[in-house]
Design an enzyme around this catalytic site. Structure first.
Site, mmCIF file in Angstrom:
data_model
loop_
_atom_site.group_PDB
_atom_site.id
_atom_site.type_symbol
_atom_site.label_atom_id
_atom_site.label_comp_id
_atom_site.label_asym_id
_atom_site.label_seq_id
_atom_site.Cartn_x
_atom_site.Cartn_y
_atom_site.Cartn_z
ATOM 1 N N TYR A 23 0.853 -1.196 0.000
ATOM 2 C CA TYR A 23 0.000 0.000 0.000
ATOM 3 C C TYR A 23 0.885 1.241 0.000
ATOM 4 O O TYR A 23 2.070 1.168 0.337
ATOM 5 C CB TYR A 23 -0.967 0.003 1.190
ATOM 6 N N ASP A 29 0.111 -5.923 22.424
ATOM 7 C CA ASP A 29 0.780 -7.191 22.126
ATOM 8 C C ASP A 29 1.198 -7.945 23.384
ATOM 9 O O ASP A 29 1.282 -9.172 23.370
ATOM 10 C CB ASP A 29 2.037 -6.938 21.283
HETATM 11 C C1 LIG Z 1 4.599 -7.430 9.571
HETATM 12 C C2 LIG Z 1 3.602 -6.818 10.503
HETATM 13 C C3 LIG Z 1 2.565 -6.044 9.982
HETATM 14 C C4 LIG Z 1 1.609 -5.489 10.841
HETATM 15 N N1 LIG Z 1 0.607 -4.751 10.317
HETATM 16 C C5 LIG Z 1 -0.334 -4.233 11.134
HETATM 17 C C6 LIG Z 1 -1.406 -3.459 10.584
HETATM 18 O O1 LIG Z 1 -1.478 -3.237 9.376
HETATM 19 N N2 LIG Z 1 -2.340 -2.963 11.455
HETATM 20 C C7 LIG Z 1 -2.263 -3.163 12.801
HETATM 21 O O2 LIG Z 1 -3.131 -2.678 13.549
HETATM 22 N N3 LIG Z 1 -1.257 -3.889 13.351
HETATM 23 C C8 LIG Z 1 -0.284 -4.417 12.553
HETATM 24 N N4 LIG Z 1 0.739 -5.128 13.097
HETATM 25 C C9 LIG Z 1 0.785 -5.332 14.565
HETATM 26 C C10 LIG Z 1 1.329 -4.130 15.325
HETATM 27 O O3 LIG Z 1 2.594 -3.758 14.819
HETATM 28 C C11 LIG Z 1 1.467 -4.458 16.798
HETATM 29 O O4 LIG Z 1 0.340 -5.138 17.243
HETATM 30 C C12 LIG Z 1 1.650 -3.186 17.621
HETATM 31 O O5 LIG Z 1 2.886 -2.585 17.309
HETATM 32 C C13 LIG Z 1 1.589 -3.497 19.110
HETATM 33 O O6 LIG Z 1 1.806 -2.317 19.831
HETATM 34 P P1 LIG Z 1 2.251 -2.406 21.364
HETATM 35 O O7 LIG Z 1 2.376 -0.989 21.807
HETATM 36 O O8 LIG Z 1 1.375 -3.327 22.113
HETATM 37 O O9 LIG Z 1 3.677 -3.121 21.341
HETATM 38 P P2 LIG Z 1 5.037 -2.654 20.674
HETATM 39 O O10 LIG Z 1 4.802 -1.882 19.435
HETATM 40 O O11 LIG Z 1 5.897 -3.867 20.611
HETATM 41 O O12 LIG Z 1 5.661 -1.635 21.742
HETATM 42 C C14 LIG Z 1 6.211 -2.096 22.951
HETATM 43 C C15 LIG Z 1 7.132 -1.008 23.499
HETATM 44 O O13 LIG Z 1 7.583 -1.421 24.785
HETATM 45 C C16 LIG Z 1 8.963 -1.147 24.909
HETATM 46 N N5 LIG Z 1 9.494 -2.080 25.927
HETATM 47 C C17 LIG Z 1 9.661 -3.418 25.822
HETATM 48 N N6 LIG Z 1 10.155 -3.921 26.954
HETATM 49 C C18 LIG Z 1 10.281 -2.877 27.821
HETATM 50 C C19 LIG Z 1 10.730 -2.769 29.176
HETATM 51 N N7 LIG Z 1 11.149 -3.843 29.882
HETATM 52 N N8 LIG Z 1 10.734 -1.524 29.763
HETATM 53 C C20 LIG Z 1 10.330 -0.422 29.059
HETATM 54 N N9 LIG Z 1 9.914 -0.471 27.758
HETATM 55 C C21 LIG Z 1 9.868 -1.698 27.167
HETATM 56 C C22 LIG Z 1 9.507 -1.367 23.504
HETATM 57 O O14 LIG Z 1 10.744 -0.698 23.311
HETATM 58 C C23 LIG Z 1 8.375 -0.782 22.648
HETATM 59 O O15 LIG Z 1 8.541 0.594 22.428
HETATM 60 C C24 LIG Z 1 1.711 -5.702 12.257
HETATM 61 C C25 LIG Z 1 2.760 -6.453 12.775
HETATM 62 C C26 LIG Z 1 3.691 -7.006 11.913
HETATM 63 C C27 LIG Z 1 4.791 -7.827 12.497
#
Ligand SMILES: Cc1cc2nc3c(=O)[nH]c(=O)nc-3n(C[C@H](O)[C@H](O)[C@H](O)COP(=O)(O)OP(=O)(O)OC[C@H]3O[C@@H](n4cnc5c(N)ncnc54)[C@H](O)[C@@H]3O)c2cc1C
Length: 400
Positions: free
Chosen positions: A218, A300
């Site tokens: 996209y 996640d």
């Molecule tokens: C190939 C691919 C394509 C995707 N496409 C889509 C899409 O089109 N649409 C969609 O909605 N989702 C998509 N996703 C999923 C999406 O990327 C994730 O679900 C999303 O990033 C989750 O966000 P989060 O904040 O839960 O976790 P994360 O983005 O993993 O953020 C976690 C944060 O916590 C921090 N952290 C980790 N451990 C610690 C610690 N001990 N102390 C302090 N900080 C810490 C990390 O540095 C990070 O900044 C895709 C995923 C992949 C792999």
């Protein structure tokens, strides 16, 4: 309702959205992010109306509109038949149907918009280079043990939210939750300037389905860049979020060098990037409690998913909105966290299951793909959106 001080471990899409949603309902939030600077590698993300609505409600529409694009159509191609098998208009029709846009956006742009809103919010303190290590829950307050700029620090709060991603330390350390495990799938990602892409693909989200592999692409960055994500079934394992992969390695995986059943148009797209980055997709068993006392999980960390429904980030954003809502209605953090888990678990589990089922459909062998392709073709354009309707129509004030 009493107002609380919450610590969020993790400043990704989920952590920052939760911080904003909680601050807007009057709570004080400290976000601990282990990275020294907020930078998203990775490339694009699709945000469907269930997620975009939350961001719009947080007042981020204008800032996001600068970067995001609404694709004209979603198009599905099958490598079996060599061509297009389904097309659904997205453009204005999704916003008309759901009251919120369907966006594709670069993750770095999304994170920058969230970070700017966080910086402008006096109730949020975002601490970088701050790693969550452990916590000591007590009836009155929780003490979070972190390493900040290399120094051990203890911080007190009324509750802790683990938004620390698929390898969550909050989940494994405090919730005795399952460790992340590899799913046997690798995502290869790349972006290229849009002027290298044939016109027909510049303003659509498109998928190419093939046995044991698929490609999604996209436009990004207000139409200047083009995002490619190619997923293949293999057993490569690495903790890296973005490991460089050579063109030659990629070509071997996707059969670009020999006789391949990928249609010529897809092969040309797959051949565009000079380099790719790859990422071993992880998940974990869903059967555990996210919440104990004043500790819970979000995004996640709670419900990592295969990306085949494009909803991982969307679920994290929904979680943030629900958490703020239940906390606003309760005096007691543990009770609010329990209510949040009860509200979120059935939906997130169903979305994770849909992603698994999409993955099976995407990767069918040619002998079976014929039935999928016929169903897609004769399901008339609406079918694709209808399959996602139960996900897209969600709103925090009307979850079902
Ligand atoms: C190939 C691919 C394509 C995707 N496409 C889509 C899409 O089109 N649409 C969609 O909605 N989702 C998509 N996703 C999923 C999406 O990327 C994730 O679900 C999303 O990033 C989750 O966000 P989060 O904040 O839960 O976790 P994360 O983005 O993993 O953020 C976690 C944060 O916590 C921090 N952290 C980790 N451990 C610690 C610690 N001990 N102390 C302090 N900080 C810490 C990390 O540095 C990070 O900044 C895709 C995923 C992949 C792999």
């Amino acid at each position: 309702m009493s107002k609380h001080h919450l610590i969020i471990a993790g400043g990704g899409i989920g952590g920052l959205t939760a911080a904003l949603a909680l601050a807007r309902t009057g709570h004080r939030v400290t976000v601990l992010e282990q990275a020294a600077a907020l930078a998203e590698v990775g490339a694009g993300i699709q945000l469907s109306p269930n997620a975009s609505r939350v961001l719009v409600d947080l007042g981020l529409r204008d800032a996001l509109d600068v970067h995001a694009i609404t694709p004209r159509d979603i198009v599905v191609h099958s490598s079996r038949s060599g061509g297009e098998v389904a097309r659904t208009p997205v453009g204005r029709s999704v916003e008309a149907r759901y009251g919120a846009p369907f966006w594709v956006i670069h993750r770095a742009d999304l994170l920058a918009v969230l970070a700017a809103a966080v910086a402008a919010e006096p109730k949020i303190e975002l601490i970088l280079d701050a790693r969550f290590r452990d916590a000591s829950p007590a009836p009155e307050a929780i003490t979070v043990h972190a390493t900040i700029a290399g120094e051990p620090r203890d911080l007190k709060a009324d509750g802790l939210v683990g938004a620390d991603g698929v390898r969550s330390r909050v989940r494994t350390k405090l919730r005795a939750g399952p460790p992340a495990r590899y799913t046997g799938r690798t995502a290869y990602r790349a972006t290229v300037p849009i002027d290298r892409v044939p016109e027909a693909f510049r303003d659509v989200t498109a998928m190419w389905l093939s046995p044991r592999a698929h490609l999604v692409h996209y436009p990004l960055r207000a139409g200047r860049e083009f995002n490619l994500v190619a997923v293949v079934e293999d057993d490569w394992q690495s903790d890296g979020w973005s490991v460089p992969a050579s063109r030659a390695e990629f070509a071997t995986h996707f059969g670009l060098t020999g006789r391949s059943r990928w249609p010529e148009a897809a092969r040309r797209l797959l051949d565009l990037p000079e380099t790719w980055t790859k990422w071993a997709l992880c998940g974990f068993e869903a059967d555990f409690d996210w919440t104990s006392g004043a500790v819970t999980l979000l995004g996640d960390a709670a419900h990592a998913t295969l990306p085949f429904a494009a909803q991982g980030g969307g679920m994290a954003i929904e979680d943030a909105a629900v958490l703020a809502r239940v906390l606003d209605a309760a005096n007691d953090v543990p009770a609010a966290f329990r209510a949040y888990e009860t509200a979120r678990k059935p939906r997130t589990r169903a979305i994770v299951e849909q992603a698994v089922s999409n993955g099976r459909l995407y990767h069918l062998p040619h002998a079976l793909a014929v039935f999928r392709d016929v169903a897609l073709k004769w399901g008339v354009g609406g079918q694709l959106l209808d399959r996602m309707d139960w996900i897209y129509r969600w709103r925090v004030d009307r979850p079902e």
